[in-house]
Design a protein around this motif. Sequence first.
Motif, mmCIF file in Angstrom:
data_model
loop_
_atom_site.group_PDB
_atom_site.id
_atom_site.type_symbol
_atom_site.label_atom_id
_atom_site.label_comp_id
_atom_site.label_asym_id
_atom_site.label_seq_id
_atom_site.Cartn_x
_atom_site.Cartn_y
_atom_site.Cartn_z
ATOM 1 N N ASN A 20 0.859 -1.181 0.000
ATOM 2 C CA ASN A 20 0.000 0.000 0.000
ATOM 3 C C ASN A 20 0.897 1.234 0.000
ATOM 4 N N LEU A 21 0.964 1.885 -1.157
ATOM 5 C CA LEU A 21 1.796 3.066 -1.335
ATOM 6 C C LEU A 21 0.937 4.286 -1.668
ATOM 7 N N GLU A 22 -0.309 4.254 -1.219
ATOM 8 C CA GLU A 22 -1.231 5.346 -1.494
ATOM 9 C C GLU A 22 -0.693 6.653 -0.908
ATOM 10 N N TRP A 23 -0.729 7.705 -1.719
ATOM 11 C CA TRP A 23 -0.274 9.048 -1.350
ATOM 12 C C TRP A 23 1.229 9.107 -1.034
ATOM 13 N N ALA A 24 1.994 8.092 -1.380
ATOM 14 C CA ALA A 24 3.438 8.105 -1.126
ATOM 15 C C ALA A 24 4.149 9.011 -2.135
ATOM 16 N N ASP A 25 5.280 9.545 -1.745
ATOM 17 C CA ASP A 25 6.112 10.374 -2.605
ATOM 18 C C ASP A 25 7.322 9.541 -3.001
ATOM 19 N N ILE A 26 7.294 9.044 -4.235
ATOM 20 C CA ILE A 26 8.356 8.147 -4.710
ATOM 21 C C ILE A 26 9.059 8.778 -5.909
ATOM 22 N N ARG A 27 9.124 10.098 -5.916
ATOM 23 C CA ARG A 27 9.789 10.805 -7.012
ATOM 24 C C ARG A 27 11.279 10.464 -7.045
ATOM 25 N N ASN A 28 11.800 10.421 -8.276
ATOM 26 C CA ASN A 28 13.230 10.180 -8.514
ATOM 27 C C ASN A 28 13.720 8.854 -7.943
ATOM 28 N N ALA A 29 12.842 7.915 -7.744
ATOM 29 C CA ALA A 29 13.242 6.620 -7.177
ATOM 30 C C ALA A 29 13.607 5.635 -8.278
ATOM 31 N N ASN A 30 14.435 4.675 -7.922
ATOM 32 C CA ASN A 30 14.799 3.594 -8.831
ATOM 33 C C ASN A 30 13.915 2.390 -8.516
ATOM 34 N N LEU A 31 12.980 2.096 -9.422
ATOM 35 C CA LEU A 31 12.085 0.950 -9.279
ATOM 36 C C LEU A 31 12.299 -0.031 -10.424
ATOM 37 N N GLN A 32 13.501 -0.039 -11.007
ATOM 38 C CA GLN A 32 13.788 -0.952 -12.109
ATOM 39 C C GLN A 32 13.569 -2.385 -11.657
ATOM 40 N N GLY A 33 12.749 -3.110 -12.416
ATOM 41 C CA GLY A 33 12.520 -4.524 -12.128
ATOM 42 C C GLY A 33 11.724 -4.783 -10.864
ATOM 43 N N ALA A 34 11.189 -3.768 -10.231
ATOM 44 C CA ALA A 34 10.406 -3.960 -9.001
ATOM 45 C C ALA A 34 9.094 -4.662 -9.328
ATOM 46 N N ASP A 35 8.645 -5.519 -8.428
ATOM 47 C CA ASP A 35 7.370 -6.215 -8.599
ATOM 48 C C ASP A 35 6.319 -5.498 -7.773
ATOM 49 N N LEU A 36 5.442 -4.764 -8.462
ATOM 50 C CA LEU A 36 4.371 -3.997 -7.825
ATOM 51 C C LEU A 36 3.009 -4.602 -8.163
ATOM 52 N N THR A 37 2.975 -5.903 -8.393
ATOM 53 C CA THR A 37 1.725 -6.583 -8.724
ATOM 54 C C THR A 37 0.693 -6.322 -7.632
ATOM 55 N N GLY A 38 -0.472 -5.823 -8.044
ATOM 56 C CA GLY A 38 -1.558 -5.592 -7.100
ATOM 57 C C GLY A 38 -1.315 -4.485 -6.093
ATOM 58 N N ALA A 39 -0.283 -3.700 -6.281
ATOM 59 C CA ALA A 39 0.034 -2.626 -5.332
ATOM 60 C C ALA A 39 -0.977 -1.484 -5.444
#
Length: 180
Positions: free
Chosen positions: A80-99
């Motif tokens: 649950n990343l609702e309203w999160a601030d993830i600017r400029n982040a490295n999410l390469q290859g991250a698994d966000l299935t159903g997030a």
Amino acid sequence: MNLFLRPLIPMVFVLTPSLVTQGNDLFRQHVIQQLQETRKCFGCNLSGVNFSGRNLQKIDLRSANLQGANLKNANLRYANLEWADIRNANLQGADLTGAILKNTLLADADLQKANLEASNLEGTDFRNANLSHANLRKASKNNDVQGGNSITICETVLPNGMISNRCNHQTSFENLKHIL
């Protein structure tokens, strides 16, 4: 003033920033330890943290500050990343299935090869994000896309299962509204 204390005054000014930094690092370590134990960290500051390759499945990071975080290859399934601030982040290859990424700031984030299948993207800000080779299959539609910036998509699996064949091309937000 006591002649004995006078030489100590400059040393206090030199050491104070170091002690403040150490205090912040200790507090941050405490927050990360609490996160590992409870799997929750509402509104916490984790900017710049390195969670590369970590198992963060079903973690609750609502309203968290993850600016500049390294989440490369992290397992964020059903997070649950609702309203999160993830600017400029490295999410390469991250698994966000159903997030849950509802109203999340992902501007300037690197989501190359990320799996966002069946994730909730309502109101998510992808300005200048790189979604090349990402999987958006069955992701919720983003009807709140605004602004004039662009998103990089290249061989990205779109919500309808189609694969975009546009490479080295940035898609405008207006075009993305029709895709998502």
